[in-house]
Design a protein around this motif. Sequence first.
Motif, PDB file in Angstrom:
ATOM      1  N   ASP A 110     152.557  -0.758 -83.982  1.00  0.00           N
ATOM      2  CA  ASP A 110     151.765   0.389 -84.418  1.00  0.00           C
ATOM      3  C   ASP A 110     150.575  -0.072 -85.260  1.00  0.00           C
ATOM      4  OD1 ASP A 110     153.926   1.733 -83.405  1.00  0.00           O
ATOM      5  OD2 ASP A 110     154.797   2.199 -85.372  1.00  0.00           O
ATOM      6  N   VAL A 111     149.543   0.754 -85.320  1.00  0.00           N
ATOM      7  CA  VAL A 111     148.448   0.555 -86.284  1.00  0.00           C
ATOM      8  C   VAL A 111     148.273   1.884 -87.004  1.00  0.00           C
ATOM      9  CG1 VAL A 111     145.961   0.192 -86.584  1.00  0.00           C
ATOM     10  CG2 VAL A 111     147.231  -1.229 -84.962  1.00  0.00           C
ATOM     11  N   LYS A 132     139.010  -4.461 -83.851  1.00  0.00           N
ATOM     12  CA  LYS A 132     139.702  -5.051 -82.695  1.00  0.00           C
ATOM     13  C   LYS A 132     140.687  -6.138 -83.113  1.00  0.00           C
ATOM     14  CE  LYS A 132     135.720  -7.923 -81.563  1.00  0.00           C
ATOM     15  NZ  LYS A 132     134.587  -8.102 -80.650  1.00  0.00           N
ATOM     16  N   GLY A 133     140.490  -6.699 -84.299  1.00  0.00           N
ATOM     17  CA  GLY A 133     141.415  -7.717 -84.801  1.00  0.00           C
ATOM     18  C   GLY A 133     142.817  -7.174 -85.054  1.00  0.00           C
ATOM     19  N   PHE A 134     142.950  -5.833 -85.192  1.00  0.00           N
ATOM     20  CA  PHE A 134     144.277  -5.236 -85.360  1.00  0.00           C
ATOM     21  C   PHE A 134     145.083  -5.278 -84.063  1.00  0.00           C
ATOM     22  CE2 PHE A 134     142.061  -2.894 -88.820  1.00  0.00           C
ATOM     23  CZ  PHE A 134     142.946  -3.086 -89.850  1.00  0.00           C
ATOM     24  N   GLY A 186     144.943  -9.559 -78.523  1.00  0.00           N
ATOM     25  CA  GLY A 186     144.597  -9.606 -77.105  1.00  0.00           C
ATOM     26  C   GLY A 186     143.578  -8.562 -76.682  1.00  0.00           C
ATOM     27  N   TYR A 187     142.937  -7.901 -77.657  1.00  0.00           N
ATOM     28  CA  TYR A 187     142.007  -6.819 -77.314  1.00  0.00           C
ATOM     29  C   TYR A 187     141.002  -7.229 -76.233  1.00  0.00           C
ATOM     30  CZ  TYR A 187     138.137  -3.557 -77.590  1.00  0.00           C
ATOM     31  OH  TYR A 187     137.151  -2.675 -77.247  1.00  0.00           O
ATOM     32  N   GLU A 188     140.309  -8.365 -76.477  1.00  0.00           N
ATOM     33  CA  GLU A 188     139.249  -8.775 -75.529  1.00  0.00           C
ATOM     34  C   GLU A 188     139.827  -9.015 -74.137  1.00  0.00           C
ATOM     35  OE1 GLU A 188     136.219  -8.729 -76.485  1.00  0.00           O
ATOM     36  OE2 GLU A 188     136.085  -9.307 -78.609  1.00  0.00           O
ATOM     37  N   GLY A 189     141.003  -9.654 -74.098  1.00  0.00           N
ATOM     38  CA  GLY A 189     141.619  -9.972 -72.810  1.00  0.00           C
ATOM     39  C   GLY A 189     142.047  -8.718 -72.052  1.00  0.00           C
ATOM     40  N   VAL A 190     142.541  -7.718 -72.778  1.00  0.00           N
ATOM     41  CA  VAL A 190     143.011  -6.491 -72.128  1.00  0.00           C
ATOM     42  C   VAL A 190     141.811  -5.708 -71.573  1.00  0.00           C
ATOM     43  CG1 VAL A 190     144.213  -4.294 -72.473  1.00  0.00           C
ATOM     44  CG2 VAL A 190     145.078  -6.374 -73.571  1.00  0.00           C
ATOM     45  N   VAL A 191     140.748  -5.622 -72.361  1.00  0.00           N
ATOM     46  CA  VAL A 191     139.549  -4.904 -71.895  1.00  0.00           C
ATOM     47  C   VAL A 191     138.945  -5.635 -70.690  1.00  0.00           C
ATOM     48  CG1 VAL A 191     137.171  -4.296 -72.527  1.00  0.00           C
ATOM     49  CG2 VAL A 191     139.057  -3.786 -74.100  1.00  0.00           C
ATOM     50  N   ALA A 192     138.891  -6.958 -70.774  1.00  0.00           N
ATOM     51  CA  ALA A 192     138.326  -7.738 -69.665  1.00  0.00           C
ATOM     52  C   ALA A 192     139.179  -7.569 -68.407  1.00  0.00           C
ATOM     53  CB  ALA A 192     138.233  -9.214 -70.054  1.00  0.00           C
TER      54      ALA A 192
END
Length: 315
Positions: free
Chosen positions: A183-184, A238-240, A243-249
């Motif tokens: 969670d965040v 996005k640091g929270f 894998g944010y960048e990888g999921v969006v990509a």
Amino acid sequence: MTTRAVASAAATVANLGPGFDVIGACLEGPRDSVTAELTGDGLVTLVAVTGDGGKLAPSGGNVVEVVARHVLDRFAAPGTGVKLWLDKGLPLGSGMGSSSASSVAAALAVAALIDSEIPKAALLDACREGERLAAGTPHADNVAPCLFGGIVACLPGDGEVVHILPLPVPDGLLVVAVKPEYDVKTSDARAALPKTVSMDDAVHTAAATAAFVMGLANGDYALMARGCDERLATPSRKGFVRGYEGVVAAARRVGAVGAGLSGSGPTIYALSDDRETAIEIAEAMVDAFSEAGATAKAVISGVDPHGAQVSLLDV
Ligand code: HSE
């Protein structure tokens, strides 16, 4: 015989496209539901909370209590109270508008018992008080689409007043929302926001907003894709989300029209105009979360044009 109201309100994607604190979409599900029954004791009593693995106890301080109190104070005769039952279909801290769905369902259920003619628009401020309790700010980009349905823009008004602008929804638009197991808290994500942003990022986001809204209006998915690039909040948040960048990509690689943080995350949403592609996007995003060490679950939903619903029943 006693009359009860049962209201149900759906998940939402706030910060849609470039619209930090402005644009939100109402999904078809998952949903929270609130059952309400008026009393003569003047109190707001949360009788039970079910769902979401029992994470929430009816111990005071729930958004539904705050929202119900606002609705009673504004619309009911003095001395009117209410009993509430909350069923959580939405996970807490998901970035899919969990507190909003509870707030909206509570407002609608209590209002329906007081006077069936109270318009939804008159309940917006009470719903925003739920957000103030949950996140520290009364942002409207979850509660407004949750209440009214569709995709809306929340325009600042005088003081804390907001004006709701319904935006066009292109035919066939699908939202893929993928939530990792952790969670965040929105309050933590808001604390991470910068106090100022660069001129470059402000101009970029303004341009993206023009592209996104024009894309929605014309059903121009390529333009919408250009608009899904928000630079006011995402860089600091996005640091929270591991894998944010990888999921969006991954989402974009298999054909997503755009992708980004849903609300304050950790859910990441992606847009598509085709169900087969949406399924591929969901699988690619779940795999990318897995590569980043998180188990994730996907929901694929159209945009619900109706918003929260309520019905009365005699028990
Ligand atoms: N616009 C809000 C935020 C949505 O980003 O803090 C929270 O779900």
